[in-house]
Structures are given as C-alpha cells and as structure tokens.
Design a protein around this motif. Structure first.
Motif, PDB file in Angstrom:
ATOM      1  N   ASP A 327       0.867  -1.186   0.000  1.00 58.56           N
ATOM      2  CA  ASP A 327       0.000   0.000   0.000  1.00 58.56           C
ATOM      3  C   ASP A 327       0.901   1.232   0.000  1.00 58.56           C
ATOM      4  O   ASP A 327       0.992   1.956   0.983  1.00 58.56           O
ATOM      5  CB  ASP A 327      -0.883  -0.047   1.266  1.00 58.56           C
ATOM      6  CG  ASP A 327      -1.882   1.099   1.334  1.00 58.56           C
ATOM      7  OD1 ASP A 327      -2.001   1.863   0.360  1.00 58.56           O
ATOM      8  OD2 ASP A 327      -2.544   1.220   2.386  1.00 58.56           O
ATOM      9  N   TYR A 351      -2.382  -5.233  -4.147  1.00 64.06           N
ATOM     10  CA  TYR A 351      -1.797  -3.898  -4.256  1.00 64.06           C
ATOM     11  C   TYR A 351      -2.902  -2.865  -3.998  1.00 64.06           C
ATOM     12  O   TYR A 351      -3.861  -2.777  -4.759  1.00 64.06           O
ATOM     13  CB  TYR A 351      -1.228  -3.751  -5.676  1.00 64.06           C
ATOM     14  CG  TYR A 351      -0.386  -2.516  -5.933  1.00 64.06           C
ATOM     15  CD1 TYR A 351      -0.748  -1.256  -5.436  1.00 64.06           C
ATOM     16  CD2 TYR A 351       0.774  -2.587  -6.687  1.00 64.06           C
ATOM     17  CE1 TYR A 351       0.016  -0.145  -5.673  1.00 64.06           C
ATOM     18  CE2 TYR A 351       1.552  -1.451  -6.959  1.00 64.06           C
ATOM     19  CZ  TYR A 351       1.165  -0.248  -6.445  1.00 64.06           C
ATOM     20  OH  TYR A 351       1.926   0.881  -6.686  1.00 64.06           O
ATOM     21  N   LEU A 359      -0.338   2.965  -9.949  1.00 64.32           N
ATOM     22  CA  LEU A 359      -0.728   1.552  -9.980  1.00 64.32           C
ATOM     23  C   LEU A 359      -0.476   0.970 -11.373  1.00 64.32           C
ATOM     24  O   LEU A 359       0.121  -0.098 -11.515  1.00 64.32           O
ATOM     25  CB  LEU A 359      -2.210   1.405  -9.613  1.00 64.32           C
ATOM     26  CG  LEU A 359      -2.788  -0.011  -9.810  1.00 64.32           C
ATOM     27  CD1 LEU A 359      -2.186  -0.992  -8.817  1.00 64.32           C
ATOM     28  CD2 LEU A 359      -4.311  -0.008  -9.672  1.00 64.32           C
ATOM     29  N   ASP A 362       3.162   0.377 -12.056  1.00 66.51           N
ATOM     30  CA  ASP A 362       3.690  -0.788 -11.332  1.00 66.51           C
ATOM     31  C   ASP A 362       3.109  -2.095 -11.874  1.00 66.51           C
ATOM     32  O   ASP A 362       3.805  -3.111 -11.916  1.00 66.51           O
ATOM     33  CB  ASP A 362       3.424  -0.643  -9.824  1.00 66.51           C
ATOM     34  CG  ASP A 362       4.360   0.377  -9.172  1.00 66.51           C
ATOM     35  OD1 ASP A 362       5.415   0.682  -9.774  1.00 66.51           O
ATOM     36  OD2 ASP A 362       4.049   0.863  -8.065  1.00 66.51           O
TER      37      ASP A 362
END
Ligand SMILES: C[S@@+](CC[C@H](N)C(=O)[O-])C[C@H]1O[C@@H](n2cnc3c(N)ncnc32)[C@H](O)[C@@H]1O
Length: 400
Positions: A327, A351, A359, A362
């Motif tokens: 997080d 995640y 986000l 990633d």
C-alpha cells in the motif's frame, strides 16, 4: 514562442475526462484542460494558466449546453477561482464514479496496455458524498481566517464550513484565527473526538487538542497518532481490510509481507490468517506508526515489525513470501521494489493504490516480471474530489 492565452475566454466542446479532475478540449491545435466542466458540454472557459506548453488550463465560467450529469454544487465555495479542495462538486454522485472509472481504465490502458472494465463502488448507500473527510489541513489566509487554497495557487479561500469534512473537524479547524500561513491539521476519529495541531510557518507542530486518535476498524480498536497516516473516509479502513483479507487468503503457517504497513491495518487481518505458526513481515518507515502498530497488535507476536524504507529493509529479510500486500504512497512502489516482490515468488500480490497512474505503471512492471492483473476493485473513497482508491490482485502469469 506562441501567444500567451492567459485570460482569454474560449468557447469549447468539452471532451473526455482526464486524470487530475479536469476534462480535455481541443482548440486551434492545442489541448485545454478544463475544470468545472463535464464531458459533452459546451462551455465558455477562461484560460487560467498558459506556460507556453502544448497545453493550457482553463475554468468553465459559463455553461452553454450542460450535461445531464450536472448538479448544483452542494458547497457554495466550489467553482472557478474559489476553493480548490474539490473537483467534481458539479457532477452527480453516479457521474463522479463513472468519471473516476474512466480515469482508472484509461491509466491501465495507456500505462499498462490493459483493457480492463472498471466500476467505482460507493461506500455510502445514501450517496450524499458529504461529511466523510476525517482528516484535513486548513491554512490561514492574509486576513487571519482559515480555509483551503484555491486550485494550483497559494491564495487561501476563507471558509465558514467545508461540507465534505466531518462536522466536528470543520468546526474546530475553521473557527480559529491565526497568523497568515499558519496551518491547522485536524482529525476527527471514530469516537468523534477532534484533534488539532497548529503548524506555524517554518515552525514545529504544536498539539492544541487531543493527539491520540482512537479508530475502530477490522474488528479492533486502534490508538494511533492523530496526525499520522490513517484512511480518511470512515468506511475505508474496514472495507479495504476485508478486500485485502479476501484476496490475500494467506495460508495457515504462511509467510506474508505487509509493505508500507502504516500502523498495521492489513498486518492485523493477515496475522489472523497465518496464525501463530506463520509470520507477517510488516515494513513501515514512520517510527511513530510502527510504535502504534506494535502496541495495538501486541497480541499478535507473528507480526514482525521493521522500521525503515521498504527497498532497504526488503534486502535484509528472507527472500520468499507466500503472499505480499503493498500500500505505497502516491508515487507507487517503483521498479526495484516490484522486482524484489516478484523474485520472492508470492502466489498472490494485493496492491492497494491511491493513484491509478502509479498503480498502472507498477502493474506494467509486474507484467514484465511474470505477474498479471487478476482482479481489480475501485472505491469512491474521496467523494467530490478526483481521487479514487484501487485494490488490485496480481498472480503469476502461469496461474490457471
Ligand atoms: C498509504 S499509507 C498505507 C498505510 C497502511 N497500509 C494503512 O492502510 O493504514 C503508506 C505508508 O507508507 C509509509 N511509507 C512511505 N514511504 C515508505 C517507504 N519508502 N518505505 C516504508 N514505508 C513508507 C508511510 O509512512 C505510510 O504509513
């Protein structure tokens, strides 16, 4: 160098929503990011910022053809040149969620190459989108009255109320007068106790009221620093912990990582799943959050706390994990941390993300390391603003 358009009023056909609380329009070959407008509207918009780049920014000052999604903003201080705290006061609640869903989908498409159907869920059955904000920082303007800053400006808009903020916090923060520039960090906890810290320009925080927040979440009472990290919407912590628990599904006796752990909200539910024979490695850089977590989770010795940066601490812990929960802050985890997680070979990665762009970046890195997006939920955890919280489940690409 092209002509400076600042102050010019443009008539625009407003296009799709973009990340950041605005919509896109095009005029004379340039992109205009328009606030206070909605997709499909025709508006007159005043250019507020033109730095000679390929785009400029504008505020819709007159709506020529309005969208069916347009509503009267519940806050009278929302609008062009006024308070910059909210972005979508002029959109109905379902429309706000649809706009955020488009933004999340667009970020996944653009940055991770994924076409993913996104729905944004509401916490609030009654849908007012007001009085949810439990943590806020007000700032004092030149006249000594507190308020919030105008959009992309240092100017303070004095406020008598902030309707998205919980009533006690709004009252405590906005009823003060102080030297210009003084900030008041205000928290209203689960018991509606209000905590106020004053931060003078260049000065250290001075606690004026309270300081230790009592929060009820994930079937536990938490005593945490009132000004440290905690989910802002009162429904968020428990909801996110439930989704994390469901997707993590950590095996009894398993080894799990909770990265960017805060005071251990997710570590607490993961510890219940792995039991006394398992372990949860909780990594958090804030000393005070670690202390709060250690005392709140003192009954869960399987939680092993590490105070430090995730990228540094991960190189010192065992390299295998059954499940990883992360997080990170707004900028995301970044390539090196994603690579280390993938190398640990978890069966599932959960995640939690407050920025869909980070986000998506990633997720793209995870794809390059043998993990694919398996599920995604998005929540309207910040009504009236452009912010949206996502929780993603990633699994190894070869998982059936
Ligand atoms: C979005 S919060 C999540 C907290 C927690 N998971 C929760 O739900 O309450 C991110 C946390 O990461 C911490 N943090 C930020 N950068 C970090 C880093 N590089 N390494 C470790 N922790 C970090 C912050 O102090 C903050 O507590």
């Amino acid at each position: 160098m092209s002509e400076d358009w600042t102050g010019r009023v443009l008539e625009l056909e407003v296009g799709d929503v973009a990340h950041g609380g605005h919509c896109v329009a095009r005029v004379e070959g340039r992109v205009v990011f328009v606030r206070h407008a909605l997709p499909g509207e025709r508006v007159r918009a005043e250019v507020t910022d033109d730095r000679g780049k390929s785009f400029c920014r504008a505020d819709a000052v007159e709506i020529l053809e309005g969208s069916v999604d347009r509503v009267e903003p519940p806050c009278p201080m929302s609008g062009p040149g006024l308070c910059g705290g909210c972005d979508w006061q002029h959109a109905s609640m379902p429309a706000q969620r649809a706009l955020k869903a488009r933004v999340v989908a667009e970020q996944l498409e653009r940055l991770a190459g994924l076409s993913w159907p996104v729905e944004v869920e509401s916490f609030d059955e009654r849908e007012p989108g007001l009085r949810w904000r439990s943590r806020v920082r007000f700032v004092t303007g030149a006249d000594g009255r507190p308020g919030l800053r105008a959009h992309r400006s240092h100017d303070v808009v004095a406020l008598d109320d902030c309707p998205i903020t919980m009533a006690g916090a709004a009252e405590a923060g906005l009823s003060r007068t102080a030297r210009p520039g003084t900030e008041f960090e205000v928290t209203e906890d689960s018991r509606h106790t209000v905590h106020v810290a004053e931060i003078r320009p260049g000065g250290r925080p001075k606690q004026l009221q309270g300081g230790l927040a009592v929060e009820q979440a994930a079937e536990r009472t938490w005593r945490v620093d009132a000004h440290g990290f905690w989910q802002v919407h009162p429904a968020a912590a428990t909801t996110f912990a439930e989704v994390v628990a469901q997707w993590a599904d950590a095996p009894a006796g398993g080894r799990v990582w909770d990265l960017y752990a805060g005071a251990g909200l997710f570590a607490s539910v993961l510890a219940g799943q792995v039991g006394g024979e398992g372990s949860v490695v909780a990594i958090e850089s804030g000393r005070r959050a670690v202390r709060d977590g250690q005392s709140t989770l003192a009954d869960l010795p399987q939680v092993q706390w590490h105070c430090g940066r995730v990228d540094r601490v991960l190189s010192t812990v065992e390299s295998a994990a059954d499940v990883v929960v992360l997080d990170p802050p707004r900028k995301g985890a970044g390539g090196a941390v994603v690579e280390t997680i993938a190398a640990a070979g978890p069966a599932r990665v959960v995640y939690v993300a407050c920025d869909p762009a980070a986000l998506a970046r990633d997720v793209a890195t995870f794809h390059g390391h043998g993990y694919r997006l398996r599920d995604l939920r998005a929540f309207d955890a910040f009504p009236m603003t452009h912010h949206v919280e996502c929780i993603a489940l990633l699994e190894p690409t070869d998982t059936p």
